[in-house]
Scaffold this motif. Structure first.
Motif, PDB file in Angstrom:
ATOM      1  N   ASP A 119      -7.094  -3.035  -4.535  1.00  0.00           N
ATOM      2  CA  ASP A 119      -5.917  -2.017  -4.273  1.00  0.00           C
ATOM      3  C   ASP A 119      -5.837  -1.112  -5.702  1.00  0.00           C
ATOM      4  N   GLU A 168      -7.920   1.501  -3.562  1.00  0.00           N
ATOM      5  CA  GLU A 168      -8.596   0.917  -2.414  1.00  0.00           C
ATOM      6  C   GLU A 168     -10.093   1.121  -2.795  1.00  0.00           C
ATOM      7  N   ARG A 196       0.792  -1.268   0.122  1.00  0.00           N
ATOM      8  CA  ARG A 196      -0.197   0.091  -0.096  1.00  0.00           C
ATOM      9  C   ARG A 196       0.633   1.365  -0.164  1.00  0.00           C
ATOM     10  N   GLN A 237       1.740   0.188  -4.452  1.00  0.00           N
ATOM     11  CA  GLN A 237       0.550   0.906  -5.076  1.00  0.00           C
ATOM     12  C   GLN A 237       0.510   2.259  -5.592  1.00  0.00           C
TER      13      GLN A 237
END
Length: 93
Positions: A65, A53, A29, A33
């Motif tokens: 994601d 998200e 994340r 990402q």
């Protein structure tokens, strides 16, 4: 499959020894990402990232994601995993 780097000045192929994201302290994340969100052309040159998200699904609290659209308007689900086995990403997608 081995990965090589081209060394043009010496006309050689050099073997690249891949590391592991966990060893490099890369996190899904926080690191991968945003990198892929901002450089979606690395996945597909015509991919448009439309959400990060994303969790606005009916009857589900799961998050995707990255969510994108391809040039034909198809949804593209991008689930990031650092593990070798993918950690059940097919169920999450």
């Amino acid at each position: 499959m081995p990965l090589h780097k081209v060394e043009k000045e010496n006309n050689k192929l050099l073997l690249v020894h891949p590391g592991k994201f966990a060893d490099e302290r890369w996190r899904e994340r926080d690191d991968l990402q945003p990198l892929l969100r901002d450089n979606s052309g690395a996945i597909d040159s015509e991919l448009l990232i439309i959400s990060e998200e994303f969790n606005n699904w009916e009857d589900s609290s799961r998050r995707v994601d990255l969510l994108g659209l391809d040039k034909s308007g198809n949804l593209v689900v991008i689930e990031l995993k650092r593990t070798e086995d993918g950690g059940h990403m097919e169920l999450q997608a």
